[in-house]
Motif scaffolding. Structure first.
Motif, PDB file in Angstrom:
ATOM      1  N   GLU A  74       0.820  -1.212   0.000  1.00  0.00           N
ATOM      2  CA  GLU A  74       0.000   0.000   0.000  1.00  0.00           C
ATOM      3  C   GLU A  74       0.852   1.258   0.000  1.00  0.00           C
ATOM      4  O   GLU A  74       0.532   2.249  -0.679  1.00  0.00           O
ATOM      5  CB  GLU A  74      -0.934  -0.007   1.213  1.00  0.00           C
ATOM      6  CG  GLU A  74      -2.069  -1.015   1.106  1.00  0.00           C
ATOM      7  CD  GLU A  74      -2.935  -1.042   2.358  1.00  0.00           C
ATOM      8  OE1 GLU A  74      -2.663  -0.246   3.275  1.00  0.00           O
ATOM      9  OE2 GLU A  74      -3.859  -1.857   2.416  1.00  0.00           O
ATOM     10  N   LYS A  75       1.945   1.241   0.767  1.00  0.00           N
ATOM     11  CA  LYS A  75       2.810   2.412   0.866  1.00  0.00           C
ATOM     12  C   LYS A  75       3.439   2.752  -0.486  1.00  0.00           C
ATOM     13  O   LYS A  75       3.432   3.911  -0.920  1.00  0.00           O
ATOM     14  CB  LYS A  75       3.903   2.165   1.906  1.00  0.00           C
ATOM     15  CG  LYS A  75       4.821   3.360   2.126  1.00  0.00           C
ATOM     16  CD  LYS A  75       5.873   3.047   3.196  1.00  0.00           C
ATOM     17  CE  LYS A  75       6.809   4.244   3.392  1.00  0.00           C
ATOM     18  NZ  LYS A  75       7.842   3.953   4.416  1.00  0.00           N
ATOM     19  N   ILE A  76       3.982   1.734  -1.157  1.00  0.00           N
ATOM     20  CA  ILE A  76       4.630   1.958  -2.458  1.00  0.00           C
ATOM     21  C   ILE A  76       3.607   2.368  -3.505  1.00  0.00           C
ATOM     22  O   ILE A  76       3.833   3.290  -4.298  1.00  0.00           O
ATOM     23  CB  ILE A  76       5.382   0.689  -2.901  1.00  0.00           C
ATOM     24  CG1 ILE A  76       6.508   0.368  -1.912  1.00  0.00           C
ATOM     25  CG2 ILE A  76       5.959   0.872  -4.303  1.00  0.00           C
ATOM     26  CD1 ILE A  76       7.189  -0.958  -2.163  1.00  0.00           C
ATOM     27  N   GLU A  77       2.448   1.686  -3.510  1.00  0.00           N
ATOM     28  CA  GLU A  77       1.419   1.998  -4.505  1.00  0.00           C
ATOM     29  C   GLU A  77       0.880   3.419  -4.303  1.00  0.00           C
ATOM     30  O   GLU A  77       0.654   4.146  -5.273  1.00  0.00           O
ATOM     31  CB  GLU A  77       0.274   0.993  -4.440  1.00  0.00           C
ATOM     32  CG  GLU A  77      -0.753   1.244  -5.546  1.00  0.00           C
ATOM     33  CD  GLU A  77      -1.948   0.303  -5.480  1.00  0.00           C
ATOM     34  OE1 GLU A  77      -2.733   0.331  -6.425  1.00  0.00           O
ATOM     35  OE2 GLU A  77      -2.086  -0.428  -4.490  1.00  0.00           O
ATOM     36  N   VAL A  81       0.902   6.108  -7.324  1.00  0.00           N
ATOM     37  CA  VAL A  81      -0.369   6.623  -7.837  1.00  0.00           C
ATOM     38  C   VAL A  81      -0.439   8.143  -7.678  1.00  0.00           C
ATOM     39  O   VAL A  81      -0.944   8.853  -8.542  1.00  0.00           O
ATOM     40  CB  VAL A  81      -1.561   5.938  -7.139  1.00  0.00           C
ATOM     41  CG1 VAL A  81      -2.876   6.606  -7.520  1.00  0.00           C
ATOM     42  CG2 VAL A  81      -1.610   4.465  -7.513  1.00  0.00           C
ATOM     43  N   PHE A  82       0.103   8.661  -6.572  1.00  0.00           N
ATOM     44  CA  PHE A  82       0.127  10.108  -6.352  1.00  0.00           C
ATOM     45  C   PHE A  82       0.941  10.804  -7.441  1.00  0.00           C
ATOM     46  O   PHE A  82       0.520  11.829  -7.997  1.00  0.00           O
ATOM     47  CB  PHE A  82       0.714  10.421  -4.973  1.00  0.00           C
ATOM     48  CG  PHE A  82       0.892  11.892  -4.707  1.00  0.00           C
ATOM     49  CD1 PHE A  82      -0.190  12.688  -4.373  1.00  0.00           C
ATOM     50  CD2 PHE A  82       2.146  12.478  -4.803  1.00  0.00           C
ATOM     51  CE1 PHE A  82      -0.031  14.053  -4.139  1.00  0.00           C
ATOM     52  CE2 PHE A  82       2.317  13.829  -4.574  1.00  0.00           C
ATOM     53  CZ  PHE A  82       1.228  14.617  -4.240  1.00  0.00           C
ATOM     54  N   ARG A 202      -7.492   6.113  -1.329  1.00  0.00           N
ATOM     55  CA  ARG A 202      -8.070   4.816  -0.976  1.00  0.00           C
ATOM     56  C   ARG A 202      -7.004   3.804  -0.600  1.00  0.00           C
ATOM     57  O   ARG A 202      -7.293   2.785   0.012  1.00  0.00           O
ATOM     58  CB  ARG A 202      -8.874   4.269  -2.168  1.00  0.00           C
ATOM     59  CG  ARG A 202     -10.164   5.015  -2.414  1.00  0.00           C
ATOM     60  CD  ARG A 202     -11.084   4.210  -3.329  1.00  0.00           C
ATOM     61  NE  ARG A 202     -12.199   5.019  -3.769  1.00  0.00           N
ATOM     62  CZ  ARG A 202     -12.327   5.493  -5.010  1.00  0.00           C
ATOM     63  NH1 ARG A 202     -11.406   5.270  -5.900  1.00  0.00           N
ATOM     64  NH2 ARG A 202     -13.374   6.224  -5.333  1.00  0.00           N
ATOM     65  N   CYS A 203      -5.753   4.072  -1.032  1.00  0.00           N
ATOM     66  CA  CYS A 203      -4.667   3.123  -0.710  1.00  0.00           C
ATOM     67  C   CYS A 203      -4.404   3.064   0.786  1.00  0.00           C
ATOM     68  O   CYS A 203      -3.791   2.108   1.272  1.00  0.00           O
ATOM     69  CB  CYS A 203      -3.361   3.559  -1.415  1.00  0.00           C
ATOM     70  SG  CYS A 203      -3.396   3.270  -3.195  1.00  0.00           S
ATOM     71  N   CYS A 204      -4.795   4.095   1.486  1.00  0.00           N
ATOM     72  CA  CYS A 204      -4.502   4.149   2.923  1.00  0.00           C
ATOM     73  C   CYS A 204      -5.378   3.147   3.657  1.00  0.00           C
ATOM     74  O   CYS A 204      -6.449   3.499   4.080  1.00  0.00           O
ATOM     75  CB  CYS A 204      -4.740   5.552   3.462  1.00  0.00           C
ATOM     76  SG  CYS A 204      -3.694   6.794   2.696  1.00  0.00           S
TER      77      CYS A 204
END
Length: 204
Positions: A74-77, A81-82, A202-204
């Motif tokens: 999630e952290k890398i994605e 994405v940002f 949403r990744c968070c």
């Protein structure tokens, strides 16, 4: 019923095809846009480049599922994405500025038959690709692949907007159709940027 491994392999093949096609589409669109002076073609090509980056993120996600911790994934994605989302806004600002400048200065782009062929190919290929992704995503129950299928469908609408602008200029010599279609493309680009930033949250 296809196994999870088979579906993941199919999803990866679809994404690799998307990235490869977008790279070629981007290179040829930018080259054709530069030669004809078409900001719509250049904007379309630059959008393809950013779309390739977005596709690579999904390829990475499909490849590492179950191999790294969910927190690390999630952290890398989220970071990737940002950056993609910000890239869309920078691209949109550039295309908007150039399209507005060409309209103001009455710069006449040359008709581009090659650009029309590129747009027509994308208008056919992208909806088929979007459907294949959506079908696979629902079988896998993959929200990220389903979201990407919608993104691919948006690309097909963008192709149609480009095709109309280039076609009007080619058939009737209406120079303003090119920068106007570029402004329509800006709307799609900004929408993609907003969607990417929403996905990042949403990744968070």
């Amino acid at each position: 019923m296809p196994t999870t491994t088979t579906l993941r392999r199919k999803a990866l093949l679809l994404e690799w095809f998307t990235v490869g096609y977008n790279v070629l589409e981007g290179v040829f669109s930018i080259a054709a846009g530069y030669l004809s002076g078409s900001i719509a073609l250049i904007g379309f090509g630059l959008d393809s480049a950013v779309e390739s980056a977005s596709g690579i993120i999904l390829i990475w996600r499909l490849s590492v599922t179950g191999k790294v911790s969910p927190e690390q994934e999630e952290k890398i994605e989220k970071r990737a994405v940002f950056l993609v989302g910000i890239s869309f806004f920078i691209l949109g600002a550039y295309v908007f500025f150039e399209a507005a400048r060409k309209l103001y200065l009455h710069e006449h782009p040359k008709p581009s038959l090659f650009g029309i062929i590129i747009a027509a190919l994308s208008a056919v290929i992208m909806p088929l690709l979007s459907y294949s992704k959506l079908s696979t995503a629902r079988k896998m129950k993959s929200r990220s692949l389903e979201a990407d299928s919608r993104q691919t469908f948006i690309c097909s609408l963008l192709s149609i907007a480009l095709l109309i602008g280039l076609g009007v200029n080619y058939l009737w010599g209406l120079w303003w159709a090119d920068p106007v279609s570029a402004l329509v493309i800006v709307l799609f680009i900004v929408r993609e940027g907003i969607t990417a930033l929403k996905e990042e949250r949403r990744c968070c």
